[in-house]
Scaffold this active site. Sequence first.
Site, PDB file in Angstrom:
ATOM      1  N   CYS A   1     -17.846   9.261 -88.330  1.00 45.03           N
ATOM      2  CA  CYS A   1     -18.938   8.294 -89.062  1.00 45.03           C
ATOM      3  C   CYS A   1     -19.242   6.304 -89.133  1.00 45.03           C
ATOM      4  O   CYS A   1     -20.435   5.991 -89.937  1.00 45.03           O
ATOM      5  CB  CYS A   1     -19.356   8.824 -91.039  1.00 45.03           C
ATOM      6  SG  CYS A   1     -18.209   8.140 -92.114  1.00 45.03           S
TER       7      CYS A   1
ATOM      8  N   GLU B   1      12.877  47.162 -83.234  1.00 43.18           N
ATOM      9  CA  GLU B   1      11.968  46.140 -82.738  1.00 43.18           C
ATOM     10  C   GLU B   1      10.789  46.380 -82.637  1.00 43.18           C
ATOM     11  O   GLU B   1      10.705  46.524 -81.387  1.00 43.18           O
ATOM     12  CB  GLU B   1      12.825  44.803 -82.920  1.00 43.18           C
ATOM     13  CG  GLU B   1      12.058  43.428 -82.857  1.00 43.18           C
ATOM     14  CD  GLU B   1      12.345  43.046 -85.219  1.00 43.18           C
ATOM     15  OE1 GLU B   1      12.015  42.180 -85.237  1.00 43.18           O
ATOM     16  OE2 GLU B   1      13.310  43.854 -85.927  1.00 43.18           O
TER      17      GLU B   1
ATOM     18  N   CYS C   1     -11.094   8.692 -95.606  1.00 43.23           N
ATOM     19  CA  CYS C   1     -12.592   8.403 -94.580  1.00 43.23           C
ATOM     20  C   CYS C   1     -13.282   9.065 -96.614  1.00 43.23           C
ATOM     21  O   CYS C   1     -12.728   9.927 -96.914  1.00 43.23           O
ATOM     22  CB  CYS C   1     -13.460   8.711 -93.623  1.00 43.23           C
ATOM     23  SG  CYS C   1     -14.754   8.940 -94.311  1.00 43.23           S
TER      24      CYS C   1
ATOM     25  N   LYS D   1      27.818  42.772 -82.817  1.00 40.94           N
ATOM     26  CA  LYS D   1      28.559  43.576 -83.927  1.00 40.94           C
ATOM     27  C   LYS D   1      29.473  44.051 -83.555  1.00 40.94           C
ATOM     28  O   LYS D   1      30.261  43.865 -82.336  1.00 40.94           O
ATOM     29  CB  LYS D   1      27.228  45.847 -83.570  1.00 40.94           C
ATOM     30  CG  LYS D   1      25.932  44.672 -84.029  1.00 40.94           C
ATOM     31  CD  LYS D   1      24.988  45.843 -83.400  1.00 40.94           C
ATOM     32  CE  LYS D   1      23.170  45.211 -84.048  1.00 40.94           C
ATOM     33  NZ  LYS D   1      22.538  46.611 -83.106  1.00 40.94           N
TER      34      LYS D   1
ATOM     35  N   LYS E   1      18.640  39.143 -79.947  1.00 36.91           N
ATOM     36  CA  LYS E   1      17.746  39.531 -81.027  1.00 36.91           C
ATOM     37  C   LYS E   1      16.050  39.184 -80.912  1.00 36.91           C
ATOM     38  O   LYS E   1      15.704  38.264 -80.885  1.00 36.91           O
ATOM     39  CB  LYS E   1      18.122  38.424 -82.106  1.00 36.91           C
ATOM     40  CG  LYS E   1      17.654  38.517 -83.827  1.00 36.91           C
ATOM     41  CD  LYS E   1      17.962  38.146 -84.785  1.00 36.91           C
ATOM     42  CE  LYS E   1      17.260  38.039 -86.091  1.00 36.91           C
ATOM     43  NZ  LYS E   1      15.988  38.197 -86.087  1.00 36.91           N
TER      44      LYS E   1
ATOM     45  N   TYR F   1      -4.137  56.178 -63.476  1.00 37.29           N
ATOM     46  CA  TYR F   1      -4.464  56.482 -64.327  1.00 37.29           C
ATOM     47  C   TYR F   1      -5.111  56.704 -65.098  1.00 37.29           C
ATOM     48  O   TYR F   1      -5.163  57.605 -66.765  1.00 37.29           O
ATOM     49  CB  TYR F   1      -3.741  55.550 -65.017  1.00 37.29           C
ATOM     50  CG  TYR F   1      -3.066  55.574 -66.470  1.00 37.29           C
ATOM     51  CD1 TYR F   1      -1.819  56.632 -66.963  1.00 37.29           C
ATOM     52  CD2 TYR F   1      -4.001  55.546 -67.712  1.00 37.29           C
ATOM     53  CE1 TYR F   1      -1.047  56.674 -68.125  1.00 37.29           C
ATOM     54  CE2 TYR F   1      -3.408  55.677 -68.903  1.00 37.29           C
ATOM     55  CZ  TYR F   1      -1.709  56.664 -69.264  1.00 37.29           C
ATOM     56  OH  TYR F   1      -0.978  56.806 -70.649  1.00 37.29           O
TER      57      TYR F   1
ATOM     58  N   LEU G   1      20.436  40.942 -91.661  1.00 37.74           N
ATOM     59  CA  LEU G   1      22.118  40.563 -91.742  1.00 37.74           C
ATOM     60  C   LEU G   1      22.191  39.225 -91.803  1.00 37.74           C
ATOM     61  O   LEU G   1      21.046  38.388 -92.769  1.00 37.74           O
ATOM     62  CB  LEU G   1      22.035  40.444 -90.067  1.00 37.74           C
ATOM     63  CG  LEU G   1      21.932  42.108 -89.101  1.00 37.74           C
ATOM     64  CD1 LEU G   1      21.244  41.543 -87.400  1.00 37.74           C
ATOM     65  CD2 LEU G   1      23.162  42.759 -89.046  1.00 37.74           C
TER      66      LEU G   1
ATOM     67  N   CYS H   1     -19.261  12.155 -94.575  1.00 38.09           N
ATOM     68  CA  CYS H   1     -19.284  11.865 -93.701  1.00 38.09           C
ATOM     69  C   CYS H   1     -19.286  13.572 -92.490  1.00 38.09           C
ATOM     70  O   CYS H   1     -18.756  14.201 -92.821  1.00 38.09           O
ATOM     71  CB  CYS H   1     -17.711  12.012 -93.107  1.00 38.09           C
ATOM     72  SG  CYS H   1     -16.826  12.073 -91.937  1.00 38.09           S
TER      73      CYS H   1
END
Length: 667
Positions: free
Chosen positions: A404, A167, A419, A283, A112, A35, A82, A424
């Site tokens: 520490c 999507e 602390c 739907k 979905k 490719y 929706l 520290c």
Amino acid sequence: MADLSSRVNELHDLLNQYSYEYYVEDNPSVPDSEYDKLLHELIKIEEEHPEYKTVDSPTVRVGGEAQASFNKVNHDTPMLSLGNAFNEDDLRKFDQRIREQIGNVEYMCELKIDGLAVSLKYVDGYFVQGLTRGDGTTGEDITENLKTIHAIPLKMKEPLNVEVRGEAYMPRRSFLRLNEEKEKNDEQLFANPRNAAAGSLRQLDSKLTAKRKLSVFIYSVNDFTDFNARSQSEALDELDKLGFTTNKNRARVNNIDGVLEYIEKWTSQRESLPYDIDGIVIKVNDLDQQDEMGFTQKSPRWAIAYKFPAEEVVTKLLDIELSIGRTGVVTPTAILEPVKVAGTTVSRASLHNEDLIHDRDIRIGDSVVVKKAGDIIPEVVRSIPERRPEDAVTYHMPTHCPSCGHELVRIEGEVALRCINPKCQAQLVEGLIHFVSRQAMNIDGLGTKIIQQLYQSELIKDVADIFYLTEEDLLPLDRMGQKKVDNLLAAIQQAKDNSLENLLFGLGIRHLGVKASQVLAEKYETIDRLLTVTEAELVEIHDIGDKVAQSVVTYLENEDIRALIQKLKDKHVNMIYKGIKTSDIEGHPEFSGKTIVLTGKLHQMTRNEASKWLASQGAKVTSSVTKNTDVVIAGEDAGSKLTKAQSLGIEIWTEQQFVDKQNELNS
């Protein structure tokens, strides 16, 4: 030339075929090297003979010149959201409303996809424009980035004028590969494939998008005039014939029981998919019935989205580790036997604090239930005592800091151990990480591992030292070549020009968040004026409470901090507010001067986008509801703030009402 023209056409056909096999069918017939060889041949021909480069050339997939920004463009038809269903009862009520209006009904069930909604416009069969959903009315033009997605045809199989919706998503395989690469480069990882897809599509350089290996599923067409379709299922079949990629895991069902069976099937099988889904879309299948039912202001009446509940899985708690934050808070983290949760492998999860560990009776060695809060942050929900092994260990928090050795304290009114040693090491490193973060000084390239190297090498001890770094300091570090060093030094130089609020937030003053930093920077305009303020002055400012006032004054009175500020000044780090003062904004009367609270989940924009827009109109966005609040904008799952607003009689808007008011101002 005739031979060259024939070869170009042949290369187009071969590359399009191989691309479809690889990216859409996931069944390549040739190796990548073949490719790449053909693609480079075509690129060379187009470079030497530009007249052979066409708008639908496979070379377009590689990406083009970087853009300065994305243009805002109005959708020809709004991209509505929706309505949501969360359980069987919600679905049966939806079904009842449908049947009461139109009688017998056939439903189309579709997965979905958990990605980013996009709109694609074709003129005479050619892909000419692609937009994000945006606020539903206006989206961003990301055409060049969408062209890099091989599942989007640059030319349809018929010369139609049409707008389709779909999507865009990142396959799990691409997501894992991307995060592996980011981890190697010490960059922040994406939380999930959805965030990765959204971030990839908003890259200004389409060449970067091309490397992210995104894909897309088309699920609808705007205008059915040129389509020989009487139903949603037939429309999807037509889209397939035109060269679009639709999701084949769809099903026509005769009633709501069929819908529930489909949901049950994919609830159990969702992890077997090579991409994330977060629910099921249902739907009305017949297009005439869809027309009869119509739309509300924000969504179609003939469709609904069933949202999956947060996935819970069982795994073993191997150990509990502690981390120390920049303010000294000691947080326990569960170390887990790796397990798949919502599409990603989880080996660590939050335990929040000692009280939670004891309240939920969580012990090392237990089988525990883990879920992702909002499908993002892993957390341990509970233990399973009946599976507890005999050698399970009750966990006790240490009395001294693991970094520490300083004694840990629990401040009155807080659940966390802390602390309080200002020297520290763990806190200092976390403070440096916070200083360079996006909402603070935003120094790109200074990741956690590099900061740790710099600290351990004693090249930086405080935040000011960052601005004293040189090429000689950086080049010897692990994974820091010349180009990375050059980019990092440029980012550090650029950070010197940040506005005062970025610096204030970056300093990590306890209780001082992004919003309060903005308020103080706008009010006092320079760091020198802030150095002279008193607690009494600060508490008079709206949005600055007693805790913030005391913390800011105590911090800025410290001689070490004043020396740090001078050290920053010596390197010409900006200490002046560069933003627009709210008092200077001539906003719309609908918003100007009003105090507004955002609560719940917004779907048409982020909370940050909503806040910025409100501020641009002169509104003051606050985090808590009081009698002085003018309006509460309530998104999905709004909780106690909405309840309080109702009890105080405060005006409440839905997200859609807010969007409608925005649209009125923009029209």
